[in-house]
Design an enzyme around this catalytic site. Sequence first.
Site: not given
Lengths: 493, 95
Positions: A78, A161, A185
């Site tokens: 990420k 997210s 997320s």
Amino acid sequence: MTKLTDLTIAQALEGLAAKEFSAVELTEAHIAAMDKARSLNAFITETPDLAREQAKASDARRAAGEAKDLDGIPLGMKDLYCTKGVRTTAASKILENFVPPYESTVSQKLADAGSVMLGKTTLDEFAMGSSGGTSAFGPAISPWSGPNPAEAERKLIPGGSSSGSSTAVSARLAMGATGTDTGGSIRQPASITGIVGMKPTYGRCSRWGIIAFASSLDQAGPMARSVSDTALMLRVMAGFDRKDSTSVDISVPNYMDALTKSVKGLKVGIPREYRLDGMNKDTEKLWDQSAAMLRDAGAEVVDISLPHTKYALPVYYIIAPAEASSNLARYDGVRFGLRETGETLDAMYEATRSEGFGKEVQRRILIGTYVLSAGYYDAYYRKAQRVRRLIRNDFLEAFRSCDVILAPATPGTAFAFGEKTGDPVQMYLEDVFTVTLNLAGLPGLCLPVGLSQEGLPIGMQLIGRAFDESTLFTAASALERAAAFSHKPPFTA
Amino acid sequence: MAIDQKTVAKIAHLARIRIPEAEQGSVASELSGILAWVEQLNEVNVEGVDPLASVNDASLRVRPDVVDDGGYASDILKNAPASTASFFTVPKVVE
């Protein structure tokens, strides 16, 4: 033979050990998949050269009999984890050209375990969002949108997210990926895309080097296509780190041992407050079925109550923006990131921050600034912190009569971009089932259990006691075997 | 509590985010909507409940107050938008 990109991490490790294929071959297969799926926009920065180099080194280690726990496994990272020498943006224009001179603890641990980094996956800007739609580099598109997702009429969200991570793992571009979870997320995107996502207990994984959103809630965790793969990854990612003052100094168990344990006698709590009016019927049905599956496997299902559940989101939308407004004060155009010009220092700050931050980030900074400002601090921030304790107490009380809690991860399935953008509160409601755990600091694991009538994945969430990830893995593994989810998205690379 | 345009201008300045006057009205109504929604917390009786700032019960660790890291100013300055020698530089703040 199964395509290399379809293997789970556990299967790939076996194949590598048996010399059925090399780490270079495994990595090349994933780089080819990324090429084919570039229109999904799963990555902000791809690192194929670095990946090839790491794969080569991995093969050399294996040949020398020095293979590590995740040696040769290609992963997505990420783009919130700082990676030394590799651009790290948090999906924000303000960090568009930021190249960290240091490596986050968790990504370092994954590298030390021999894994291969394919690239930096996209996300909502500063991890603020539930669709991936706030990325300054464009959103990732779910492979569940159709056989050709980028051309689909309704482009579905991959959740957020950790949107690029869920996209990359579900579309078979990476065997696993890292996520971070501040309000859901990891678990919400995992649920939306039919993969497994694990948010560990707060303090289990180091936050050092992960770009901060809300420091009392943020936690790193793995996303992959099986429960055992997340266990393999978490074992590597977890552990005490003196560089994170909230990292907890307790030993990390071997989670693999937990996967084969029986759930006989395990008490599974069903929280009545999670049964919302107007909840997706398929989700509700699969929730009941999942409880029945665990009961059939020997667990005891009990009703529990978490009375303050409905207040979790409002608490979160005071505490998270408050913490974000102070964390994001560092982006001032002086030490790193974007700088816009201004006559005075203040004018420079203001120009930089209004140019560099997107709308949702600005909105949350403003809310956070307001609730922390003189005269409102007690009414909003203190109040939210006090209700936060009541939410945590609900869980402590519930865990007196059960060992794990079973609940849906999201109220519905994937929606299309543009469908929930009018009212920010509508988007915030995506996290209604996940945010409670962050406030209480508890671990949660989301795994796919079935499809809706429309053919979209539905995930269930298991919630555990603090630092009892092992019991979560035991229960999740039993549910995974019973649910036998084997659906693939209409597009895979 | 509803936020008016004047309050938006004030918190925008505190946060060092420039919001053009023409947009302050719409930002005010957006933030007011969010605040109206969070105000359901007023229903909750928190009498005698201590605020929870961190889920870690133990107090934060302490360590010896010694320098155990550093000495790489050039690395730190690598991402600076502007620097001179081993310093960050900013627009002039004193006449």
